[in-house]
Design a protein around this motif. Structure first.
Motif, short mmCIF file in Angstrom:
data_model
loop_
_atom_site.label_atom_id
_atom_site.label_comp_id
_atom_site.label_asym_id
_atom_site.label_seq_id
_atom_site.Cartn_x
_atom_site.Cartn_y
_atom_site.Cartn_z
N ASP A 1 74.94 33.37 -24.49
CA ASP A 1 75.30 33.89 -25.80
C ASP A 1 76.17 32.95 -26.61
O ASP A 1 76.25 33.06 -27.83
CB ASP A 1 76.02 35.23 -25.65
CG ASP A 1 75.10 36.30 -25.08
OD1 ASP A 1 73.88 36.15 -25.27
OD2 ASP A 1 75.60 37.24 -24.47
N LYS B 1 74.21 29.73 -29.41
CA LYS B 1 73.13 30.17 -30.27
C LYS B 1 72.60 29.07 -31.16
O LYS B 1 71.47 29.13 -31.62
CB LYS B 1 73.60 31.36 -31.14
CG LYS B 1 73.87 32.63 -30.36
CD LYS B 1 74.33 33.73 -31.30
CE LYS B 1 74.63 35.02 -30.54
NZ LYS B 1 73.44 35.63 -29.97
N ASP C 1 68.95 34.89 -27.77
CA ASP C 1 69.25 33.73 -28.60
C ASP C 1 67.95 33.06 -29.04
O ASP C 1 66.90 33.30 -28.47
CB ASP C 1 70.10 32.73 -27.82
CG ASP C 1 71.40 33.34 -27.33
OD1 ASP C 1 71.86 34.30 -27.97
OD2 ASP C 1 71.94 32.87 -26.32
#
Length: 443
Positions: free
Chosen positions: A112, A115, A264
């Motif tokens: 996470d 991105k 993502d």
């Protein structure tokens, strides 16, 4: 500018690999002759096997649609994204040295916190001069579990078992570096031992003094039957890390087999995507050091006969608290998977992992049906913790079909259904449905 040049190189390399499909042969030199292979990427090597390189990769394009517990409001959402887009380069040099580099342009492998960037999924160097023992250093995923050992190209369902979400740190490098010693004893035994230094600047762990957390992994496999279509496999795994004085996000969360709720490198459900929270807390700042020993165990087994295979794994995790107001977190999960190839081909197998299904009929390809059941639960009695009860359980059903059009193209469709206990989404839903479509190209 560098990123643009790298992307241009990747595109050129991909075009070269694809266009080279029609060419193959041997080049004679005054030294060792050079052999060129173009079946699946581009491979060049000397005939004495002292030097080689292979350029390849994989692209997985996914579309998913889901509702119920998978979204906060229970309404239907969808997602389209590249699950993986790897460019891979690997080979041998000076006979005993091997290297492997894979870069993910999809942004998905990095987690996470990455991105906006691509990501080195692997960059490793191995010394094989002590065969059958290999020593590998660099960035690579630690050895833990049959599903993790099997390449993402050839795992049966689009996403690996949700039970792995309970021990997500155990088989992921999280941007860290490691060293691993692995080897075989005879034809049936495989073992590995490794140490990984995790990246404390991202979503993993770091002590208050900036000292990275060290992770230790062990894996052993016994496979008395190990030929494609004739497999009997057993495995044992262990992973450990000490979180004392460490800051980390210790929440145990799961997408329950539906990556599109939060992903993502593409579209997802945004703020409406719902990930199950089973326990644990984020312990940063003044809460650092709330947890101590963190250990995970895993058992794995598989059996295959002809086109039929069954496999399963059990994982358990214990995270000990070290501060008043926090309680120990215990979690365990398992899965059972059945797969059958309608066209008769067996699943490939190499010691310690499953491999590709190779279509026998080039016109119709190979067709595979599968079902997998995942079960995971966690208990966290921390007062005022991140869950409203002390026991959360989830069940996930995966029913799907895979079409291996040829050795490079795979098309998948999977229906996913989940049911959770003792927790709901914001709309009060405790179950959800969805499906995932994937188009995969491997070169």
């Amino acid at each position: 500018m560098i990123r643009k040049h790298f992307a241009g190189f990747a595109a050129s390399a991909l075009a070269l690999a694809v266009s080279a499909q029609a060419f193959a042969g041997t080049v004679t030199t005054d030294g060792a002759d050079i052999m060129i292979k173009t079946k699946g990427g581009l491979e060049v090597g000397t005939t004495d096997k002292a030097f080689s390189f292979k350029l390849g990769g994989r692209i997985q394009a996914d579309y998913s649609r889901f509702d119920g517990f998978y979204t906060n409001n229970g309404n239907t959402a969808d997602a389209g994204y590249f699950r993986r887009a790897y460019l891979e380069l690997g080979g041998v040099m000076y006979t005993d040295w091997a290297y492997q580099v894979s870069y993910d342009f999809s942004h998905n492998a990095g987690g996470d916190s990455r991105k906006d960037d691509g990501y080195f999924n692997e960059a490793s160097l191995a010394y094989n001069g002590f065969a059958p023992v290999s020593i590998k250093v660099g960035r690579f995923n630690p050895d833990f579990g049959l599903e993790r050992a099997t390449s993402s190209k050839w795992v049966t369902a689009p996403e690996r078992t949700a039970a792995y979400d309970l021990v997500d740190w155990a088989n992921s490098h999280n941007g860290g570096m490691g060293i691993q010693v692995s080897g075989t004893v005879g034809a049936s035994l495989y073992g590995s031992a490794g140490i990984t230094v995790k990246d404390g600047t991202t979503a993993d762990t770091q002590s208050e003094d900036g000292d990275s957390v060290k992770q230790y992994n062990l894996r052993g496999v016994f496979a008395p039957m190990r030929d494609p279509g004739n497999v009997l496999h057993f495995g044992l795994n262990y992973a450990y890390r000490d979180l004392s004085d460490s800051a980390l996000d210790a929440r145990i969360r799961s997408r329950l087999g539906m990556r599109g709720v939060s992903t993502d490198g593409g579209q997802d459900a945004g703020t409406n995507g719902n990930r199950l929270l089973l326990g644990g807390r984020s312990v940063t700042g003044p809460n650092s050091g709330a947890y101590g020993d963190d250990a995970a165990f895993g058992l794995e087994a598989a059996w295959a006969t002809g086109p039929f295979s069954v496999q399963g794994e059990y994982v358990t995790r214990s995270m000990d608290s070290e501060r008043a107001g926090y309680d120990d977190v215990d979690a365990d999960g398992y899965y059972v998977q059945l797969a059958y190839t309608l066209t008769g081909e067996p699943r490939g197998y190499k010691l310690g992992k499953f491999d590709a299904i190779k279509p026998a009929n080039k016109q119709i390809g190979a067709w595979e049906l599968f079902y997998r059941y995942d079960n995971l639960n966690a208990e966290d009695d921390t007062a005022g913790g991140t869950v409203v009860t002390d026991d959360v359980e989830a069940k996930v059903h995966n029913l799907g079909v895979n079409w291996y059009a040829n050795e490079s193209v795979k098309i998948s469709g999977t229906y996913v259904k989940t049911k959770v206990d003792n927790v709901t989404n914001a709309a009060g839903d405790d179950d959800g449905d969805g499906f995932v479509l994937r188009a995969q190209y491997v070169f």
